[in-house]
Design a protein around this motif. Structure first.
Motif: not given
Ligand code: AN0
Ligand code: CP
Length: 321
Positions: A30-37
């Motif tokens: 789920w790496q995409h979920l935290g992008r730029n967060r």
């Protein structure tokens, strides 16, 4: 999920446990979920496991992480309203909170009970201010009365190690040289009551936990009786919760070393697994031979903190998207 404080916040426990298994099998999916967060972790108190496991969980999800140790390098914060700030505290929490919220998407807070003012602690005054003034979702990383990331990891661990469908889980008080908060036993009791286990609490008189956490769970004052047939022994010290005598809140009422979990205690059980949230003081809570024995699962229990934190952050990120 906007806040993670109580067991109700996670919703259906079976679904959460299933998600934990999926996360454990594939923790970078789920790496995409935290992008730029950005996760901001704020520590008012010491930590080893929470600090490392929560940061690792955020990294699993592709997040950026900022860690603030309030007592090391930040301005000393005033937490009470209505005081004349002519002491050593340079900044008020009521300005600091919205400023911190401006730099992140999610907030994790560690802020232990002061153990002097029961009402202030049990109202979760500090966390409630963060919820109100930060504008960000807030996750408890052990607050005045709860430690849900620990309790969730504990439940994941019990699920992994149980050998019967509905194990007997015993929370036992054990002696300690310093007054400790009730957050860990409070959350453990709350989560075990929600889980499908036979839950028993044992402690000396005067250590009764607050009803909002322990509910109508079975309390057995005879530690030997409580241990009989146990599949899991969960040891923890806590100071007086002040339920029966508010004036004793936060005090050490008992130093009876016969409550220390040793091999004789473990022999009363059904070859129970030994658990503790750590850090643990050997010789007070548990003997060396028990914590080093094959029955001890304190290390996999701590490792599961990464899993509980990954599930919780994943759900908080999903709620943002
Ligand atoms: C803390 C406590 O008892 O709440 C943290 C445990 C996770 N322990 C100590 O302060 C030793
Ligand atoms: N169990 C736990 O929360 O440990 P730390 O205090 O080291 O974070």
């Amino acid at each position: 999920m906007r806040t993670f404080i109580n067991v109700e916040d996670i919703g259906n426990l079976q679904a959460a446990l299933q998600e934990a298994r999926e996360v454990k099998a594939n923790r970078f999916a789920w790496q995409h979920l935290g992008r730029n967060r950005t996760l901001l972790m704020i520590f008012f108190n010491n930590s080893l496991r929470t600090r490392l496991s929560t940061q690792k969980a955020a990294m699993n999800l592709g997040m950026n992480v900022i860690v603030l140790d309030v007592n090391q390098g930040a301005w000393k914060l005033e937490t009470e309203r209505g005081v004349i700030m002519d002491g050593d505290k340079s900044e008020h929490l009521l300005e600091a909170i919205p400023v911190m919220g401006a730099y992140c998407d999610l907030i994790g807070i560690r802020s232990f009970a002061g153990l002097t003012d029961r009402e202030y602690d049990y109202a979760e005054t500090v966390v409630q201010q963060f919820i109100r003034y930060s504008g960000r979702p807030v996750m408890a990383m052990e607050t005045a009365t709860v430690h849900p990331l620990q309790a969730f990891a504990d439940l994941i661990t019990i699920e992994e190690y149980k050998t019967v469908e509905r194990p007997k889980v015993v929370l036992t008080w054990a002696p300690h040289c310093r007054a400790l908060p009730q957050a860990v036993p409070n959350s453990f009791a709350q989560w075990m009551r929600a889980a499908d286990v036979d839950f028993v609490v044992t402690h000396p008189e005067g250590y009764e936990l607050d009803a909002r956490f322990v509910g109508n769970a079975r309390v057995e004052y005879d530690q030997h009786k409580a241990f009989e047939g146990a599949d899991f022994i969960y040891a923890k010290n806590w100071s007086c919760p002040g339920v029966t005598r508010p004036e004793d809140y936060g005090k050490i009422l008992c130093d009876d070393r016969s409550w220390t979990v040793d091999a004789a205690h473990m022999s009363w059980t059904r070859e129970a697994r030994f658990m503790h949230c750590l850090p643990v003081r050997r010789g007070l809570i548990v003997t060396d031979d028990v914590i080093e024995s094959a029955q001890s699962i304190v290390i996999p229990e701590a490792a599961n903190r990464e899993i509980s934190a990954t599930v919780v952050l994943k759900r908080m990120l999903e709620a943002l998207n």
